[in-house]
Write a protein that holds these residues in place. Sequence first.
Motif, PDB file in Angstrom:
ATOM      1  N   HIS A   1      -0.964   2.183  -5.437  1.00 16.02           N
ATOM      2  CA  HIS A   1       0.292   1.462  -5.257  1.00 16.02           C
ATOM      3  C   HIS A   1       0.159   0.450  -4.118  1.00 16.02           C
ATOM      4  O   HIS A   1      -0.340   0.763  -3.042  1.00 16.02           O
ATOM      5  CB  HIS A   1       1.425   2.427  -4.922  1.00 16.02           C
ATOM      6  CG  HIS A   1       2.688   1.729  -4.511  1.00 16.02           C
ATOM      7  ND1 HIS A   1       3.506   1.102  -5.421  1.00 16.02           N
ATOM      8  CD2 HIS A   1       3.243   1.537  -3.285  1.00 16.02           C
ATOM      9  CE1 HIS A   1       4.532   0.558  -4.764  1.00 16.02           C
ATOM     10  NE2 HIS A   1       4.396   0.801  -3.476  1.00 16.02           N
ATOM     11  N   GLY A   2       0.594  -0.781  -4.405  1.00 21.64           N
ATOM     12  CA  GLY A   2       0.555  -1.826  -3.383  1.00 21.64           C
ATOM     13  C   GLY A   2      -0.739  -2.600  -3.331  1.00 21.64           C
ATOM     14  O   GLY A   2      -0.869  -3.546  -2.540  1.00 21.64           O
ATOM     15  N   MET A   3      -1.695  -2.245  -4.175  1.00 20.08           N
ATOM     16  CA  MET A   3      -2.982  -2.947  -4.185  1.00 20.08           C
ATOM     17  C   MET A   3      -2.768  -4.407  -4.590  1.00 20.08           C
ATOM     18  O   MET A   3      -2.043  -4.714  -5.522  1.00 20.08           O
ATOM     19  CB  MET A   3      -3.932  -2.249  -5.161  1.00 20.08           C
ATOM     20  CG  MET A   3      -5.332  -2.822  -5.218  1.00 20.08           C
ATOM     21  SD  MET A   3      -6.374  -1.863  -6.386  1.00 20.08           S
ATOM     22  CE  MET A   3      -6.762  -0.446  -5.374  1.00 20.08           C
ATOM     23  N   CYS A   4      -3.409  -5.310  -3.857  1.00 18.07           N
ATOM     24  CA  CYS A   4      -3.290  -6.744  -4.118  1.00 18.07           C
ATOM     25  C   CYS A   4      -4.656  -7.308  -4.481  1.00 18.07           C
ATOM     26  O   CYS A   4      -5.639  -7.066  -3.769  1.00 18.07           O
ATOM     27  CB  CYS A   4      -2.726  -7.457  -2.893  1.00 18.07           C
ATOM     28  SG  CYS A   4      -2.492  -9.244  -3.113  1.00 18.07           S
ATOM     29  N   ILE A   5      -4.739  -8.023  -5.581  1.00 15.25           N
ATOM     30  CA  ILE A   5      -5.991  -8.635  -6.038  1.00 15.25           C
ATOM     31  C   ILE A   5      -5.813 -10.145  -6.043  1.00 15.25           C
ATOM     32  O   ILE A   5      -4.902 -10.676  -6.707  1.00 15.25           O
ATOM     33  CB  ILE A   5      -6.360  -8.158  -7.456  1.00 15.25           C
ATOM     34  CG1 ILE A   5      -6.526  -6.629  -7.489  1.00 15.25           C
ATOM     35  CG2 ILE A   5      -7.622  -8.839  -7.940  1.00 15.25           C
ATOM     36  CD1 ILE A   5      -5.434  -5.920  -8.220  1.00 15.25           C
TER      37      ILE A   5
ATOM     38  N   MET B   1      -0.758   7.388  -8.907  1.00 10.38           N
ATOM     39  CA  MET B   1      -0.520   6.550  -7.733  1.00 10.38           C
ATOM     40  C   MET B   1       0.653   7.113  -6.925  1.00 10.38           C
ATOM     41  O   MET B   1       1.616   7.600  -7.507  1.00 10.38           O
ATOM     42  CB  MET B   1      -0.204   5.111  -8.141  1.00 10.38           C
ATOM     43  CG  MET B   1      -1.397   4.336  -8.670  1.00 10.38           C
ATOM     44  SD  MET B   1      -1.004   2.590  -8.914  1.00 10.38           S
ATOM     45  CE  MET B   1      -0.016   2.684 -10.399  1.00 10.38           C
ATOM     46  N   LEU B   2       0.547   7.044  -5.619  1.00 14.27           N
ATOM     47  CA  LEU B   2       1.619   7.498  -4.743  1.00 14.27           C
ATOM     48  C   LEU B   2       2.253   6.299  -4.046  1.00 14.27           C
ATOM     49  O   LEU B   2       1.552   5.428  -3.541  1.00 14.27           O
ATOM     50  CB  LEU B   2       1.077   8.483  -3.703  1.00 14.27           C
ATOM     51  CG  LEU B   2       0.523   9.799  -4.254  1.00 14.27           C
ATOM     52  CD1 LEU B   2      -0.094  10.610  -3.126  1.00 14.27           C
ATOM     53  CD2 LEU B   2       1.610  10.606  -4.949  1.00 14.27           C
ATOM     54  N   ARG B   3       3.578   6.267  -4.048  1.00 19.57           N
ATOM     55  CA  ARG B   3       4.293   5.124  -3.501  1.00 19.57           C
ATOM     56  C   ARG B   3       4.542   5.318  -2.005  1.00 19.57           C
ATOM     57  O   ARG B   3       5.669   5.363  -1.541  1.00 19.57           O
ATOM     58  CB  ARG B   3       5.606   4.956  -4.262  1.00 19.57           C
ATOM     59  CG  ARG B   3       6.173   3.571  -4.209  1.00 19.57           C
ATOM     60  CD  ARG B   3       7.190   3.307  -5.298  1.00 19.57           C
ATOM     61  NE  ARG B   3       8.197   4.335  -5.394  1.00 19.57           N
ATOM     62  CZ  ARG B   3       8.477   5.017  -6.493  1.00 19.57           C
ATOM     63  NH1 ARG B   3       7.779   4.794  -7.598  1.00 19.57           N
ATOM     64  NH2 ARG B   3       9.421   5.919  -6.514  1.00 19.57           N
ATOM     65  N   ASN B   4       3.454   5.465  -1.250  1.00 22.21           N
ATOM     66  CA  ASN B   4       3.614   5.709   0.191  1.00 22.21           C
ATOM     67  C   ASN B   4       2.802   4.750   1.052  1.00 22.21           C
ATOM     68  O   ASN B   4       2.674   4.955   2.250  1.00 22.21           O
ATOM     69  CB  ASN B   4       3.239   7.157   0.527  1.00 22.21           C
ATOM     70  CG  ASN B   4       1.822   7.507   0.099  1.00 22.21           C
ATOM     71  OD1 ASN B   4       1.078   6.633  -0.343  1.00 22.21           O
ATOM     72  ND2 ASN B   4       1.457   8.766   0.219  1.00 22.21           N
ATOM     73  N   SER B   5       2.238   3.715   0.435  1.00 19.71           N
ATOM     74  CA  SER B   5       1.446   2.756   1.206  1.00 19.71           C
ATOM     75  C   SER B   5       2.156   1.408   1.252  1.00 19.71           C
ATOM     76  O   SER B   5       2.980   1.088   0.395  1.00 19.71           O
ATOM     77  CB  SER B   5       0.052   2.592   0.589  1.00 19.71           C
ATOM     78  OG  SER B   5       0.149   2.219  -0.770  1.00 19.71           O
ATOM     79  N   VAL B   6       1.830   0.631   2.269  1.00 12.14           N
ATOM     80  CA  VAL B   6       2.410  -0.709   2.412  1.00 12.14           C
ATOM     81  C   VAL B   6       1.766  -1.635   1.390  1.00 12.14           C
ATOM     82  O   VAL B   6       0.548  -1.636   1.211  1.00 12.14           O
ATOM     83  CB  VAL B   6       2.185  -1.240   3.840  1.00 12.14           C
ATOM     84  CG1 VAL B   6       2.682  -2.673   3.967  1.00 12.14           C
ATOM     85  CG2 VAL B   6       2.876  -0.330   4.848  1.00 12.14           C
ATOM     86  N   ILE B   7       2.590  -2.417   0.710  1.00 13.80           N
ATOM     87  CA  ILE B   7       2.072  -3.346  -0.292  1.00 13.80           C
ATOM     88  C   ILE B   7       1.188  -4.390   0.380  1.00 13.80           C
ATOM     89  O   ILE B   7       1.606  -5.052   1.321  1.00 13.80           O
ATOM     90  CB  ILE B   7       3.240  -4.019  -1.041  1.00 13.80           C
ATOM     91  CG1 ILE B   7       4.025  -2.965  -1.822  1.00 13.80           C
ATOM     92  CG2 ILE B   7       2.737  -5.111  -1.980  1.00 13.80           C
ATOM     93  CD1 ILE B   7       5.371  -3.448  -2.330  1.00 13.80           C
ATOM     94  N   GLY B   8      -0.040  -4.507  -0.084  1.00 16.82           N
ATOM     95  CA  GLY B   8      -0.995  -5.455   0.474  1.00 16.82           C
ATOM     96  C   GLY B   8      -1.984  -4.839   1.435  1.00 16.82           C
ATOM     97  O   GLY B   8      -2.936  -5.504   1.859  1.00 16.82           O
ATOM     98  N   ASP B   9      -1.803  -3.546   1.792  1.00 15.20           N
ATOM     99  CA  ASP B   9      -2.760  -2.882   2.691  1.00 15.20           C
ATOM    100  C   ASP B   9      -4.138  -2.775   2.046  1.00 15.20           C
ATOM    101  O   ASP B   9      -5.161  -2.906   2.713  1.00 15.20           O
ATOM    102  CB  ASP B   9      -2.258  -1.482   3.074  1.00 15.20           C
ATOM    103  CG  ASP B   9      -1.458  -1.498   4.373  1.00 15.20           C
ATOM    104  OD1 ASP B   9      -1.249  -2.602   4.918  1.00 15.20           O
ATOM    105  OD2 ASP B   9      -1.036  -0.421   4.825  1.00 15.20           O
ATOM    106  N   VAL B  10      -4.161  -2.502   0.740  1.00 18.31           N
ATOM    107  CA  VAL B  10      -5.424  -2.471  -0.010  1.00 18.31           C
ATOM    108  C   VAL B  10      -5.576  -3.821  -0.696  1.00 18.31           C
ATOM    109  O   VAL B  10      -4.729  -4.222  -1.502  1.00 18.31           O
ATOM    110  CB  VAL B  10      -5.439  -1.333  -1.044  1.00 18.31           C
ATOM    111  CG1 VAL B  10      -6.759  -1.322  -1.794  1.00 18.31           C
ATOM    112  CG2 VAL B  10      -5.206   0.009  -0.358  1.00 18.31           C
ATOM    113  N   PHE B  11      -6.650  -4.518  -0.377  1.00 16.60           N
ATOM    114  CA  PHE B  11      -6.794  -5.920  -0.752  1.00 16.60           C
ATOM    115  C   PHE B  11      -8.170  -6.157  -1.379  1.00 16.60           C
ATOM    116  O   PHE B  11      -9.190  -5.745  -0.827  1.00 16.60           O
ATOM    117  CB  PHE B  11      -6.624  -6.785   0.499  1.00 16.60           C
ATOM    118  CG  PHE B  11      -6.364  -8.235   0.228  1.00 16.60           C
ATOM    119  CD1 PHE B  11      -5.099  -8.688  -0.102  1.00 16.60           C
ATOM    120  CD2 PHE B  11      -7.395  -9.160   0.306  1.00 16.60           C
ATOM    121  CE1 PHE B  11      -4.854 -10.029  -0.339  1.00 16.60           C
ATOM    122  CE2 PHE B  11      -7.173 -10.503   0.074  1.00 16.60           C
ATOM    123  CZ  PHE B  11      -5.887 -10.938  -0.257  1.00 16.60           C
TER     124      PHE B  11
END
Length: 249
Positions: A35-39, A1-11
Amino acid sequence: MLRNSVIGDVFIELSEIDSTNNYAMQLINEGMAEHGMCIRADFQTHGKGQLGNTWQAEESKNLLFSIILDTQGFSLQKQFELNAVACISMAELLMTSFTMKDICIKWPNDIYAEGKKIAGILIENNIRGTAWSNAVIGIGLNVNQQTFIDVNRATSMYLLTGKTYKLNMVLKPFLKIFNQQFKKFQQNVEIIELYNSMLMNVGKTVMFKRNHEMYSGLLHGVDKQGNLEMSVQGKMKSFKHREVELMLD
């Protein structure tokens, strides 16, 4: 995982799942997590709480979600600080976005409103050797539920305001706040002081249980590892999570 995405962008939205934390861990184990994936789920059949407890929530009434975070490169000593980030973010959401009063954190990771539990947080960490690889933050927030088994200990946004809320319209501002707080975490900004400022009964004498016996102590706050610091019989003591249980009034 790369820590370069906004948290919650992948939903990911699910109608029903055993636990959003379990689903998140499965994605991690299968190499499908980001990283930042929200379920988020409408209903959890086996929602997780602290100490093996289950999180009880009516279907489609509350926010039940998990966030996957890449924690590579962070010290294992910062695990409690990540918990503090989640607690502060939830408390800030209720106070600033919904102007609720009497919001506080009950050590180590419950959010209370007007003396009753409104949200719970459970973080599960993946540690490989001495490296902290990722974390799953599971959060349950009582939003539109009107009845509880223990009405004296639980509440909801609806019970406090008399209003119903669209769940994603509550989640959206939370994710914005969480992103801001996580950036501070990345930048090593001191957050324990803010956590302590929101801590339930800080600066007060409280009752606590240890080894099945009751004691009283002056609650000073927590340290960076999340240990509870209290003056007991005039001596400064430090207690780990699960070593003591704070008693509510």
